[in-house]
Design a protein around this motif. Structure first.
Motif, PDB file in Angstrom:
ATOM      1  N   ARG A   1      33.695  54.574  -9.493  1.00 16.60           N
ATOM      2  CA  ARG A   1      33.654  53.995  -8.151  1.00 16.60           C
ATOM      3  C   ARG A   1      34.408  52.673  -8.094  1.00 16.60           C
ATOM      4  O   ARG A   1      34.262  51.828  -8.975  1.00 16.60           O
ATOM      5  CB  ARG A   1      32.199  53.734  -7.723  1.00 16.60           C
TER       6      ARG A   1
ATOM      7  N   THR B   1      34.489  49.191  -7.115  1.00 12.96           N
ATOM      8  CA  THR B   1      33.302  48.357  -6.982  1.00 12.96           C
ATOM      9  C   THR B   1      33.315  47.533  -5.699  1.00 12.96           C
ATOM     10  O   THR B   1      34.373  47.214  -5.153  1.00 12.96           O
ATOM     11  CB  THR B   1      33.162  47.411  -8.185  1.00 12.96           C
ATOM     12  N   ARG B   2      32.127  47.215  -5.237  1.00 10.98           N
ATOM     13  CA  ARG B   2      31.951  46.254  -4.151  1.00 10.98           C
ATOM     14  C   ARG B   2      31.101  45.070  -4.614  1.00 10.98           C
ATOM     15  O   ARG B   2      30.549  44.325  -3.798  1.00 10.98           O
ATOM     16  CB  ARG B   2      31.311  46.927  -2.943  1.00 10.98           C
TER      17      ARG B   2
ATOM     18  N   SER C   1      39.005  46.506  -8.653  1.00 11.35           N
ATOM     19  CA  SER C   1      37.942  46.502  -9.651  1.00 11.35           C
ATOM     20  C   SER C   1      37.150  47.802  -9.545  1.00 11.35           C
ATOM     21  O   SER C   1      36.919  48.305  -8.439  1.00 11.35           O
ATOM     22  CB  SER C   1      37.022  45.298  -9.414  1.00 11.35           C
ATOM     23  N   ASN C   2      36.746  48.349 -10.683  1.00 13.93           N
ATOM     24  CA  ASN C   2      36.037  49.627 -10.696  1.00 13.93           C
ATOM     25  C   ASN C   2      34.733  49.523 -11.483  1.00 13.93           C
ATOM     26  O   ASN C   2      34.585  48.679 -12.371  1.00 13.93           O
ATOM     27  CB  ASN C   2      36.910  50.718 -11.321  1.00 13.93           C
ATOM     28  N   ARG C   3      33.812  50.413 -11.133  1.00 12.21           N
ATOM     29  CA  ARG C   3      32.540  50.495 -11.853  1.00 12.21           C
ATOM     30  C   ARG C   3      32.318  51.934 -12.285  1.00 12.21           C
ATOM     31  O   ARG C   3      32.518  52.869 -11.502  1.00 12.21           O
ATOM     32  CB  ARG C   3      31.369  50.037 -10.978  1.00 12.21           C
TER      33      ARG C   3
ATOM     34  N   ILE D   1      31.743  47.565 -15.653  1.00 13.90           N
ATOM     35  CA  ILE D   1      32.701  47.009 -14.700  1.00 13.90           C
ATOM     36  C   ILE D   1      34.055  46.829 -15.378  1.00 13.90           C
ATOM     37  O   ILE D   1      34.153  46.230 -16.450  1.00 13.90           O
ATOM     38  CB  ILE D   1      32.227  45.646 -14.157  1.00 13.90           C
TER      39      ILE D   1
ATOM     40  N   GLU E   1      27.041  49.527  -2.714  1.00 18.77           N
ATOM     41  CA  GLU E   1      27.438  50.672  -3.528  1.00 18.77           C
ATOM     42  C   GLU E   1      28.111  51.701  -2.634  1.00 18.77           C
ATOM     43  O   GLU E   1      27.508  52.186  -1.671  1.00 18.77           O
ATOM     44  CB  GLU E   1      26.202  51.276  -4.203  1.00 18.77           C
TER      45      GLU E   1
ATOM     46  N   ASN F   1      36.077  43.561  -2.358  1.00 16.72           N
ATOM     47  CA  ASN F   1      34.789  44.158  -2.008  1.00 16.72           C
ATOM     48  C   ASN F   1      34.671  44.753  -0.606  1.00 16.72           C
ATOM     49  O   ASN F   1      33.827  45.629  -0.384  1.00 16.72           O
ATOM     50  CB  ASN F   1      33.685  43.105  -2.159  1.00 16.72           C
TER      51      ASN F   1
END
Length: 519
Positions: free
Chosen positions: A256, A258-259, A181-183, A226, A264, A121
């Motif tokens: 994006r 992810t955080r 990790s991606n969103r 996610i 964001e 993150n």
């Protein structure tokens, strides 16, 4: 280009076993005292102040950290990137600082979890992009009607059936790097009893076997899909399914890194969602700086990278700042939206002013090109101390009308803006679009606002922006302070000269009105 390595600085009696747990983007740095070299032979404190050479870092504070109760030193630490152990007890004034700086609490006893949270993150880069609009392909199996509106959305109408049926897919195979990790954020709307489901199908990069399938439907899609981090890289394809009868609008898809709960695009970044229009967003970021006036607000210009502009520039000023970014359409939609969306942005600005204890006048709005519209438009709602802009664009109907002859096929986003806002692209729509700016701007009170405007002398987007602004302000505010600088060229020429003058005027305004000396 080499990846930025972000130091994770920890001053305490005992080191944490983070060295082998953090990704290569981070470097754990530990020392017992604030005077000891902690990173690249630099101490945390130099001349009784936070060492500016290592200010851009993540800071870990536990019960043994010697400055955990030092308000003046803590105040110098960066916003958003300080993590306290849950066991640290804070005084009331430091709790207030903790809140406004958006710091965080985590359990340091679980070092593996701590390392994972930081890695996933708190990375430095803005890991974002928009999937090319043309890469979303409508399924040949769909037998209804399809209507495309520019680069904004596709309107699908028909009977989608009782069972989930694929209506669209992203043509590109998306590569997912390891340990990231991606969103995926979807712009969409449904009418009638139609509903959609989004599916991310993940495959092994070598065997091509499906290893995971992630699905979302209903209101859960609003929060984004996610794709969790894994130890190995993978490939992914995105599909959209529908069922029921009615219509579905499919807009842009944003990808994006992810955080998680921490923000964001940037740690501390926020979404403002327009539920009245495809769940499109504005994105904002706040840093309280040195907690002294003014609040500087910068609106990003046209850009398809979907990254916050101006982070370094605003940070160098030292004052609190907000960044506003518009990821809608192709390159942005000039910060206009539904009344609900616009009010949300104003509410966020007022919230930050209230947190800081500032007067509503302690604001400077700024931007370049597309960002000038945001600065002027919201300036009318805020009555700021100053508005500093370069390459002003105010009459968006005029900009769109120039797309046919004046600068053919140069700025298609302007046509999308015209159609989406006014419902058409004829002369009446153009004039109403132009008037929309003035309907808002003329409601503002600029009796105490200083304007600094750099403009292009042969601007091919909005040639009359400066003359019209000057005429209105001089007529209604005869004593208004308006500084302007003409630079030879068309709209997209000589940005360097515009930025140089923009920065000079910004620094002058900070010095003269807020007694800030910026070198």
């Amino acid at each position: 280009m080499a990846t930025m390595v972000l130091p994770v600085i920890h001053i305490g009696t005992e080191p944490l076993a983070l060295d082998d747990l953090l990704m290569n983007e981070f470097k754990y740095a530990w020392a017992k005292t604030v005077e000891s070299p902690v990173y690249k032979d630099q101490p945390l404190v130099k001349d009784e102040k936070l060492n500016s050479k290592i200010k851009r870092a993540i800071y870990l504070i536990d019960t043994s950290t010697p400055y955990a109760t030092d308000y003046e030193l803590l105040k110098e630490l960066p916003a958003n990137n300080v993590i306290f152990d849950t066991k640290v007890e804070l005084s009331a004034d430091i709790e207030d600082l903790f809140r406004i700086k958006n710091w965080h609490r985590l359990d340091f006893t679980d070092v593996e979890a701590l390392g994972n949270i930081i890695s996933v993150n708190f990375y430095f880069e803005q890991g974002v992009y928009k999937i090319d609009f043309d890469e979303l392909r409508i399924s040949e199996q769909f037998s209804g009607t399809v209507q495309q509106t520019g680069q904004t959305f596709r309107h699908l109408t028909g009977d989608f059936g009782n069972d989930w049926t694929r209506i669209a897919s992203v043509a590109d195979i998306i590569w997912l790097p390891e340990k990231i990790s991606n969103r995926i954020v979807f712009e969409y709307a449904t009418q009638g009893d139609a509903e959609i489901k989004v599916v991310a199908q993940v495959t092994d990069s070598n065997s091509l076997e499906v290893t995971d399938q992630i699905e979302l439907s209903g209101q859960a899609i609003e929060r984004g899909l996610i794709v969790p981090a894994k130890a190995a890289s993978r490939d992914m394809q995105i599909h959209i399914l529908a069922r029921g009868h009615g219509s579905v609008d499919l807009g842009n898809i944003h990808f994006r890194r992810t955080r998680g709960e921490f923000g964001e695009v940037l740690v501390g970044g926020k979404q403002i969602v327009d539920k009245n229009d495809l769940n499109q967003e504005l994105l904002i970021y706040f840093d309280p700086g040195d907690l002294q006036p003014p609040l500087n607000i910068y609106f990003s210009g046209y850009q398809t990278a979907e990254k916050f502009e101006g982070v370094g520039m605003m940070a160098r000023f030292g004052a609190p700042y907000m960044l506003v970014m518009d990821p809608r359409s192709e390159g942005g939609a000039f910060y206009q939206g539904s009344e609900e969306m616009e009010n949300q942005l104003i509410d966020e600005i007022h919230h930050n002013l209230n947190q800081l204890g500032f007067d509503h006048h302690d604001v400077i709005l700024s931007g370049l090109s597309m960002g000038t519209y945001g600065a002027l438009y919201y300036g009318a709602k805020l009555n700021p101390a100053g508005i500093v802009i370069g390459k002003p664009v105010i009459e968006l109907g005029k900009v769109a009308s120039g797309e046919r002859i004046l600068r053919p096929n140069t700025f298609g986003t302007s046509l999308d803006m015209l159609r989406n806002t006014m419902g058409g692209v004829d002369q009446d729509d153009i004039e109403r679009m132009n008037q929309h700016f003035w309907d808002v701007f003329t409601q503002g009170d600029f009796s105490n606002t200083t304007f600094a405007i750099a403009y292009m002398e042969q601007d091919d987007y909005d040639m009359t922006a400066l003359p019209k602004l000057r005429a209105y302000l001089k007529e209604n505010y005869p004593l208004v302070r308006l500084f302007s600088k003409g630079i030879e060229g068309r709209h997209n020429d000589n940005t360097y000269a515009v930025v140089q003058w923009f920065m000079k005027q910004y620094k002058s305004l900070l010095m003269l009105q807020f007694n800030r000396l910026i070198l």
